[in-house]
Design a protein around this motif. Structure first.
Motif, PDB file in Angstrom:
ATOM      1  N   LEU A  95       0.816  -1.211   0.000  1.00  0.00           N
ATOM      2  CA  LEU A  95       0.000   0.000   0.000  1.00  0.00           C
ATOM      3  C   LEU A  95       0.852   1.265   0.000  1.00  0.00           C
ATOM      4  O   LEU A  95       0.482   2.268  -0.607  1.00  0.00           O
ATOM      5  CB  LEU A  95      -0.925  -0.003   1.212  1.00  0.00           C
ATOM      6  N   ARG A  96       1.973   1.221   0.678  1.00  0.00           N
ATOM      7  CA  ARG A  96       2.837   2.402   0.711  1.00  0.00           C
ATOM      8  C   ARG A  96       3.433   2.700  -0.652  1.00  0.00           C
ATOM      9  O   ARG A  96       3.851   3.825  -0.912  1.00  0.00           O
ATOM     10  CB  ARG A  96       3.953   2.212   1.734  1.00  0.00           C
ATOM     11  N   ARG A  97       3.479   1.717  -1.531  1.00  0.00           N
ATOM     12  CA  ARG A  97       4.078   1.927  -2.845  1.00  0.00           C
ATOM     13  C   ARG A  97       3.040   2.151  -3.943  1.00  0.00           C
ATOM     14  O   ARG A  97       3.311   2.877  -4.899  1.00  0.00           O
ATOM     15  CB  ARG A  97       4.985   0.738  -3.187  1.00  0.00           C
ATOM     16  N   THR A  98       1.878   1.575  -3.819  1.00  0.00           N
ATOM     17  CA  THR A  98       0.865   1.771  -4.864  1.00  0.00           C
ATOM     18  C   THR A  98      -0.168   2.820  -4.492  1.00  0.00           C
ATOM     19  O   THR A  98      -0.783   3.412  -5.374  1.00  0.00           O
ATOM     20  CB  THR A  98       0.138   0.453  -5.144  1.00  0.00           C
ATOM     21  N   SER A  99      -0.385   3.044  -3.184  1.00  0.00           N
ATOM     22  CA  SER A  99      -1.424   3.952  -2.692  1.00  0.00           C
ATOM     23  C   SER A  99      -2.790   3.452  -3.161  1.00  0.00           C
ATOM     24  O   SER A  99      -2.947   2.294  -3.548  1.00  0.00           O
ATOM     25  CB  SER A  99      -1.144   5.386  -3.155  1.00  0.00           C
ATOM     26  N   PHE A 100      -3.791   4.307  -3.125  1.00  0.00           N
ATOM     27  CA  PHE A 100      -5.129   3.956  -3.576  1.00  0.00           C
ATOM     28  C   PHE A 100      -5.784   5.210  -4.139  1.00  0.00           C
ATOM     29  O   PHE A 100      -5.324   6.336  -3.922  1.00  0.00           O
ATOM     30  CB  PHE A 100      -5.964   3.367  -2.433  1.00  0.00           C
ATOM     31  N   PHE A 101      -6.879   5.021  -4.869  1.00  0.00           N
ATOM     32  CA  PHE A 101      -7.552   6.149  -5.516  1.00  0.00           C
ATOM     33  C   PHE A 101      -8.446   6.875  -4.516  1.00  0.00           C
ATOM     34  O   PHE A 101      -9.193   6.256  -3.752  1.00  0.00           O
ATOM     35  CB  PHE A 101      -8.388   5.666  -6.697  1.00  0.00           C
ATOM     36  N   GLN A 102      -8.364   8.191  -4.541  1.00  0.00           N
ATOM     37  CA  GLN A 102      -9.162   9.048  -3.674  1.00  0.00           C
ATOM     38  C   GLN A 102      -9.673  10.213  -4.512  1.00  0.00           C
ATOM     39  O   GLN A 102      -8.888  10.953  -5.100  1.00  0.00           O
ATOM     40  CB  GLN A 102      -8.298   9.538  -2.507  1.00  0.00           C
ATOM     41  N   SER A 103     -10.993  10.388  -4.600  1.00  0.00           N
ATOM     42  CA  SER A 103     -11.585  11.359  -5.524  1.00  0.00           C
ATOM     43  C   SER A 103     -11.761  12.745  -4.932  1.00  0.00           C
ATOM     44  O   SER A 103     -12.376  13.601  -5.564  1.00  0.00           O
ATOM     45  CB  SER A 103     -12.960  10.857  -5.996  1.00  0.00           C
ATOM     46  N   HIS A 104     -11.231  12.997  -3.736  1.00  0.00           N
ATOM     47  CA  HIS A 104     -11.466  14.275  -3.070  1.00  0.00           C
ATOM     48  C   HIS A 104     -10.204  14.685  -2.322  1.00  0.00           C
ATOM     49  O   HIS A 104      -9.364  13.843  -1.997  1.00  0.00           O
ATOM     50  CB  HIS A 104     -12.637  14.142  -2.082  1.00  0.00           C
ATOM     51  N   PRO A 105     -10.049  15.968  -2.034  1.00  0.00           N
ATOM     52  CA  PRO A 105      -8.889  16.388  -1.241  1.00  0.00           C
ATOM     53  C   PRO A 105      -8.984  15.856   0.186  1.00  0.00           C
ATOM     54  O   PRO A 105     -10.053  15.501   0.678  1.00  0.00           O
ATOM     55  CB  PRO A 105      -8.984  17.925  -1.271  1.00  0.00           C
ATOM     56  N   THR A 106      -7.845  15.827   0.846  1.00  0.00           N
ATOM     57  CA  THR A 106      -7.808  15.357   2.222  1.00  0.00           C
ATOM     58  C   THR A 106      -8.493  16.362   3.141  1.00  0.00           C
ATOM     59  O   THR A 106      -8.373  17.575   2.952  1.00  0.00           O
ATOM     60  CB  THR A 106      -6.347  15.150   2.661  1.00  0.00           C
ATOM     61  N   PHE A 107      -9.199  15.854   4.128  1.00  0.00           N
ATOM     62  CA  PHE A 107      -9.850  16.731   5.101  1.00  0.00           C
ATOM     63  C   PHE A 107      -8.808  17.499   5.896  1.00  0.00           C
ATOM     64  O   PHE A 107      -7.699  17.020   6.136  1.00  0.00           O
ATOM     65  CB  PHE A 107     -10.735  15.908   6.045  1.00  0.00           C
ATOM     66  N   PHE A 108      -9.201  18.702   6.347  1.00  0.00           N
ATOM     67  CA  PHE A 108      -8.274  19.539   7.098  1.00  0.00           C
ATOM     68  C   PHE A 108      -7.863  18.869   8.406  1.00  0.00           C
ATOM     69  O   PHE A 108      -6.736  19.029   8.866  1.00  0.00           O
ATOM     70  CB  PHE A 108      -8.914  20.897   7.378  1.00  0.00           C
ATOM     71  N   CYS A 109      -8.790  18.110   8.997  1.00  0.00           N
ATOM     72  CA  CYS A 109      -8.451  17.453  10.262  1.00  0.00           C
ATOM     73  C   CYS A 109      -7.343  16.426  10.077  1.00  0.00           C
ATOM     74  O   CYS A 109      -6.578  16.160  11.004  1.00  0.00           O
ATOM     75  CB  CYS A 109      -9.696  16.793  10.846  1.00  0.00           C
ATOM     76  N   ARG A 110      -7.233  15.821   8.873  1.00  0.00           N
ATOM     77  CA  ARG A 110      -6.155  14.859   8.626  1.00  0.00           C
ATOM     78  C   ARG A 110      -4.806  15.570   8.549  1.00  0.00           C
ATOM     79  O   ARG A 110      -3.782  15.003   8.918  1.00  0.00           O
ATOM     80  CB  ARG A 110      -6.438  14.104   7.332  1.00  0.00           C
ATOM     81  N   GLU A 111      -4.788  16.808   8.025  1.00  0.00           N
ATOM     82  CA  GLU A 111      -3.536  17.574   8.011  1.00  0.00           C
ATOM     83  C   GLU A 111      -3.219  18.119   9.393  1.00  0.00           C
ATOM     84  O   GLU A 111      -2.056  18.282   9.753  1.00  0.00           O
ATOM     85  CB  GLU A 111      -3.653  18.714   7.002  1.00  0.00           C
ATOM     86  N   LEU A 112      -4.258  18.398  10.176  1.00  0.00           N
ATOM     87  CA  LEU A 112      -4.050  18.917  11.521  1.00  0.00           C
ATOM     88  C   LEU A 112      -3.528  17.827  12.449  1.00  0.00           C
ATOM     89  O   LEU A 112      -2.660  18.075  13.294  1.00  0.00           O
ATOM     90  CB  LEU A 112      -5.369  19.485  12.056  1.00  0.00           C
ATOM     91  N   ARG A 113      -4.076  16.607  12.280  1.00  0.00           N
ATOM     92  CA  ARG A 113      -3.644  15.472  13.103  1.00  0.00           C
ATOM     93  C   ARG A 113      -3.244  14.323  12.182  1.00  0.00           C
ATOM     94  O   ARG A 113      -3.983  13.339  12.026  1.00  0.00           O
ATOM     95  CB  ARG A 113      -4.779  15.046  14.042  1.00  0.00           C
ATOM     96  N   PRO A 114      -2.081  14.416  11.549  1.00  0.00           N
ATOM     97  CA  PRO A 114      -1.673  13.368  10.599  1.00  0.00           C
ATOM     98  C   PRO A 114      -1.347  12.061  11.296  1.00  0.00           C
ATOM     99  O   PRO A 114      -0.945  12.041  12.460  1.00  0.00           O
ATOM    100  CB  PRO A 114      -0.435  13.968   9.922  1.00  0.00           C
ATOM    101  N   ASN A 115      -1.551  10.973  10.576  1.00  0.00           N
ATOM    102  CA  ASN A 115      -1.223   9.645  11.076  1.00  0.00           C
ATOM    103  C   ASN A 115       0.004   9.139  10.336  1.00  0.00           C
ATOM    104  O   ASN A 115       0.074   9.216   9.111  1.00  0.00           O
ATOM    105  CB  ASN A 115      -2.408   8.692  10.869  1.00  0.00           C
ATOM    106  N   SER A 116       0.955   8.600  11.083  1.00  0.00           N
ATOM    107  CA  SER A 116       2.212   8.181  10.465  1.00  0.00           C
ATOM    108  C   SER A 116       2.017   7.051   9.459  1.00  0.00           C
ATOM    109  O   SER A 116       2.762   6.922   8.503  1.00  0.00           O
ATOM    110  CB  SER A 116       3.206   7.747  11.547  1.00  0.00           C
ATOM    111  N   LYS A 117       0.987   6.199   9.663  1.00  0.00           N
ATOM    112  CA  LYS A 117       0.755   5.089   8.750  1.00  0.00           C
ATOM    113  C   LYS A 117       0.260   5.571   7.393  1.00  0.00           C
ATOM    114  O   LYS A 117       0.363   4.843   6.407  1.00  0.00           O
ATOM    115  CB  LYS A 117      -0.265   4.125   9.351  1.00  0.00           C
ATOM    116  N   CYS A 118      -0.312   6.780   7.342  1.00  0.00           N
ATOM    117  CA  CYS A 118      -0.894   7.291   6.087  1.00  0.00           C
ATOM    118  C   CYS A 118      -0.018   8.346   5.433  1.00  0.00           C
ATOM    119  O   CYS A 118      -0.477   9.035   4.517  1.00  0.00           O
ATOM    120  CB  CYS A 118      -2.279   7.870   6.357  1.00  0.00           C
ATOM    121  N   ARG A 119       1.198   8.504   5.899  1.00  0.00           N
ATOM    122  CA  ARG A 119       2.057   9.537   5.345  1.00  0.00           C
ATOM    123  C   ARG A 119       2.346   9.257   3.868  1.00  0.00           C
ATOM    124  O   ARG A 119       2.859   8.203   3.508  1.00  0.00           O
ATOM    125  CB  ARG A 119       3.369   9.609   6.116  1.00  0.00           C
ATOM    126  N   GLY A 120       1.965  10.184   3.003  1.00  0.00           N
ATOM    127  CA  GLY A 120       2.183  10.057   1.573  1.00  0.00           C
ATOM    128  C   GLY A 120       1.105   9.300   0.833  1.00  0.00           C
ATOM    129  O   GLY A 120       1.144   9.227  -0.393  1.00  0.00           O
TER     130      GLY A 120
END
Length: 904
Positions: A446-471
């Motif tokens: 998953l870290r190398r292929t990622s996945f499709f996301q049709s919308h920008p990231t929510f502001f709360c995800r940038e405010l409280r980022p999770n290390s597992k989802c970095r990138g």
């Protein structure tokens, strides 16, 4: 539609001559011919199985064959009925799907990607320059798919309600509005319109109908385009190829084969739809032992594309729905190999049929994968590695050599990643759990292929980022995030082990998808939660369906078997499935293979030629290049890839060139057309329907079908039972519930490689590019990977929590602290005498003279309260108990002066 014999009377026909209804249908599958005239295949029953936004996907429940020529001119052939019966052996009512308004042959990411059409396609360049669609504000992003409806999920066209929309079958596909006009995804898949033109490489071609570029486009018009389907997954391609470019596009209906399932994750009343779509390839398709490896065109046996879609169903407008998707691939090892079916053994020996020193076949196949998915390509090989007598390892070793050879001619950053994981051996090891190791592989992929996301990231995800989802998540400046590359999983059969591995990867992807949609804070899901149980059921249904299609039985080793939580009563079921698979492979696979070859048009009967049952083998049907003498290559052996494909990496060439290759149909209709209005397709206001007949109320629901009745926590992400033994670092030894104790693809000629293994064998069970990435790691009970336990990781530092780092105090701070401590010591004394004050140094005498009372942190002398203050407090208390009393003389005098000054 109505099909009739015309006005020609039949032999011995009684009654008036004229038009007479013969059959009512929901669509045309295609036209097929054997040795007599053409037959038309019609869909007479259908059932809703999934909703992608407002678009409906149907499963074929029943079909009808209508012979087109009149009986008076019909030519009879003795072999016609045998071919007809063989054709009908492919049951169209078994796992064939279609949609009127959504392209089920393409991935959601492709359907939502912008189309690169050249300017000048339509005269209104101001509206069509960047997008493939333009429309006025307020038009719904939806198309009515069909005009004949019934009252149930399974619809019978013969009892369909007649309405004035009956002649308006088909659908037009409009593009959704997303945050950006030029870079946002667009849905491109309409099914026909009354005015359309076909375009190749941006050029208009003549068509039998009026060209949309010759028609003036007004503000009330809605325009869109229709991309050719991906023919690799179209199972009625042979039945459409002679009419595809001849008839109006409304009649074109493509059929896919595989599995489609959908469930509703109910998050406190908010519906999150989880959809699983498995598309089976029609290239080198067949049965288990008769189709192994690959053909000379790069098509592999049992190739299935699995797409996992998660979207928020609380919104109805396609342009505003938040979508996420993740795509995986399974398929046989791309080599020339087979198993000798003449030997009556459950697992015939494996043999390499042809030497391919330049990896020509594997290169053909991997070039197709690069073209569709981009890079990186991660090959997850699950076959056995260590055997006393070589069996599965024969093809595994050859695959490793081929991958290493082909990687020499690719740029380093786009090299094919190989991961070898002896899943059967790990499953037999006492102190290792398969799901733990697969969780490590899933996170790596998953870290190398990622996945499709049709919308920008929510502001709360940038405010409280999770290390597992970095990138992995889209940034706030991106309108969408693409999946680049794919995980290609294989074992020998690509059934039992492959399905469990895809479930493990899908579980990790589901956690990321829910996190990206803002549903969960941490991308971790418990095995015993309702959500994961729903996902497990979908993957087991997919595995059973694909195993029936390819192997002739349901799964033998299920996901619970590898989790080691399967009940011991499953042994009887495993015995029956093993016997069913053996019987199917030994006695019925040959007939099934002939039916598939006839259905797909791989074999076409002709008068005077050999019949299909007279052929000793179908090798030359699937490898037609061998009939044309030596291979004619247009590229060197070192250039196994196509140049445009490599230039577009890491992105998929098909997505980058969307609209520039193949036929593109431009569609035009009005904004008031019912086929464009999503309300008409979803709610059907012209029919009398009830809520309990809606598909969204009948699909599997996490609360109704999975949550225990005694549950107090309604969250679908909370565990329902205590943590099982499988969720700890090691698993307790338990007897394998399977009958033979061997994997479904093991051989009687090979000895299990688990003999003599030790408890630390799990350290070397993963081979290839991932091995260095997972060293010195442990897996938690939820299947996620974390670093080894330490107090430093358990307790956060002051700097991480409060932003202040603790340091040793300097000398000035220590001097201030000593003075403060001395003040506390002196203030704690009951009294200070002159004699004691004379003994203290001059520096401290200044401090002692300041002390005027005996107050300290231990005792406080009460202050003196005046009589007036006591009276005020007593009045305050009395007012609280008794209410307001009579005014005082001073208050009454002040009020009288106020009244006199205000009103006199």
């Amino acid at each position: 539609m109505r099909i009739d014999v015309g006005n020609r009377p039949r032999l011995l026909q009684k009654g008036p001559v004229g038009l007479k209804r013969t059959v009512s249908a929901f669509g045309i599958v295609g036209f097929v011919r054997f040795l007599e005239g053409y037959y038309m295949v019609l869909i007479t029953k259908r059932r809703r199985v999934a909703l992608i936004g407002p678009h409906t996907i149907y499963k074929i429940e029943d079909t009808s064959l209508v012979y087109i020529p009149n009986d008076m001119v019909r030519y009879s052939h003795p072999d016609e009925q045998r071919y007809l019966k063989m054709f009908q052996n492919v049951d169209l009512s078994s796992n064939f799907y279609f949609s009127y308004s959504y392209d089920v042959t393409r991935t959601l990411q492709y359907n939502l990607m912008p189309c690169k059409l050249s300017n000048g396609l339509c005269p209104n360049e101001a509206k069509a320059s960047e997008a493939e669609f333009w429309r006025t504000e307020g038009v719904q992003d939806e198309f009515i798919h069909d005009s004949i409806h019934s009252e149930a999920d399974i619809e019978d066209a013969s009892c369909a309600i007649q309405n004035p929309l009956e002649s308006e079958e088909g659908g037009v596909h409009a593009e959704p509005k997303l945050p950006s006009s030029s870079s946002s995804p667009n849905l491109l898949n309409g099914i026909g319109a009354k005015n359309d033109c076909k375009v190749t490489n941006g050029q208009n071609l003549p068509n039998a109908e009026p060209n949309v570029s010759d028609t003036k486009i007004t503000e009330a018009d809605v325009c869109g385009i229709r991309i050719e389907p991906y023919w690799k997954f179209v199972w009625n391609e042979n039945m459409l190829k002679k009419v595809y470019n001849e008839i109006q596009s409304d009649w074109i209906l493509v059929i896919v084969h595989g599995f489609i399932g959908q469930s509703n994750i109910n998050v406190f009343g908010r519906s999150i739809y989880l959809t699983l779509i498995a598309r089976r390839s029609n290239l080198f398709a067949g049965t288990r032992f008769l189709k192994r490896g690959a053909n000379t065109k790069g098509g592999v046996a049992n190739e299935v594309e699995t797409e996992q879609i998660v979207h928020d169903a609380s919104l109805s407008s396609f342009g505003k729905i938040r979508f996420t998707s993740f795509v995986q691939l399974r398929g046989s090892i791309p080599l020339h190999w087979s198993q000798d079916v003449n030997k009556m053994v459950p697992k015939p020996p494996i043999a390499l049929d042809q030497s391919d020193p330049y990896g020509f076949v594997a290169g053909q196949h991997l070039n197709q994968v690069l073209r569709r998915y981009g890079t990186p390509i991660i090959i997850l090989d699950l076959v056995k590695k260590r055997e006393k007598k070589r069996h599965e390892s024969i093809i595994s070793e050859e695959l490793v050599n081929v991958v290493h050879y082909l990687n020499q001619f690719l740029p380093v950053e786009h090299n094919i990643k190989y991961i070898g994981f002896d899943m059967a051996r790990v499953n037999k090891t006492k102190n290792t759990n398969v799901l733990f190791r697969l969780a490590e592989i899933a996170e790596y992929c998953l870290r190398r292929t990622s996945f499709f996301q049709s919308h920008p990231t929510f502001f709360c995800r940038e405010l409280r980022p999770n290390s597992k989802c970095r990138g992995l998540l889209a940034s706030s400046s991106e309108t969408f995030k693409r999946q680049c590359g794919v995980v290609r999983t294989n074992c020998v059969d690509c059934l039992d082990r492959t399905n469990t591995a895809q479930f493990a990867i899908g579980k990790a992807a589901l956690a990321m998808q829910l996190h990206a949609l803002g549903i969960i804070d941490c991308p971790v899901l418990d095995f015993d939660s309702d959500c994961v149980r729903m996902l497990e059921d979908l993957y087991e249904d997919q595995g059973d369906t694909l195993a029936l299609q390819y192997g002739g039985s349901h799964l033998v080793h299920r996901i619970k078997s590898y989790r080691k939580v399967a009940p011991r009563t499953s042994s009887a079921r495993d015995i029956m499935q093993t016997l069913s698979r053996y019987y199917s492979n030994a006695f019925s696979d040959s007939d099934k293979q002939q039916a598939i070859n006839l259905f797909l048009g791989i074999f076409e009967p002709y008068e005077g030629s050999l019949n299909i049952w007279e052929l000793s083998t179908d090798f030359y049907l699937h490898n037609d290049i061998t009939l044309k003498g030596p291979r004619t290559r247009t590229r060197r052996y070192t250039q196994w890839w196509e140049l445009p494909v490599v230039r577009s990496l890491p992105f998929a060439y098909e997505e980058e060139s969307k609209g520039l290759e193949g036929h593109t149909i431009v569609l035009k209709t009005t904004a008031h057309d019912e086929r464009v209005d999503a309300f008409w397709e979803y709610y059907k206001p012209y029919e009398l329907t009830t809520l309990d007949e809606q598909y969204c109320f009948n699909m599997p629901n996490s609360i109704r079908d999975f949550m225990p009745k005694s549950a107090s926590n309604f969250s679908p992400f909370s565990p329902r039972v205590g943590r099982r033994k499988e969720e700890y670092g090691t698993s307790v030894p338990e007897a394998n519930p399977n009958v033979s104790g061997k994997d479904s693809t093991s051989s009687t000629t090979s000895t299990g490689s688990e003999e003599g293994t030790t408890s630390d064998s799990d350290k070397t069970d993963i081979e290839g590019d991932i091995r260095s990435a997972v060293e010195n790691t442990a897996v938690t009970g939820d299947g996620s990977r974390h670093e080894l336990f330490s107090l430093k990781k358990l307790f956060a530092t002051m700097k991480e929590t409060y932003g202040v780092e603790i340091k040793n105090p300097n000398e000035g701070s220590m001097h201030l602290y000593r003075n403060f401590a001395s003040i506390g010591e002196l203030a704690a004394q009951a009294s200070v005498t002159e004699a004691k004050a004379s003994d203290i140094g001059s520096s401290n005498l200044i401090i002692t003279r300041v002390v005027t009372s005996a107050d300290s942190s231990r005792a406080v002398q009460p202050p003196t309260v005046s009589r007036a203050a006591v009276d005020i407090y007593q009045q305050y208390v009395s007012r609280g108990k008794l209410g307001a009393g009579p005014p005082t003389k001073s208050d009454l005098s002040a009020y009288q002066r106020y009244v006199a000054s205000a009103y006199q």
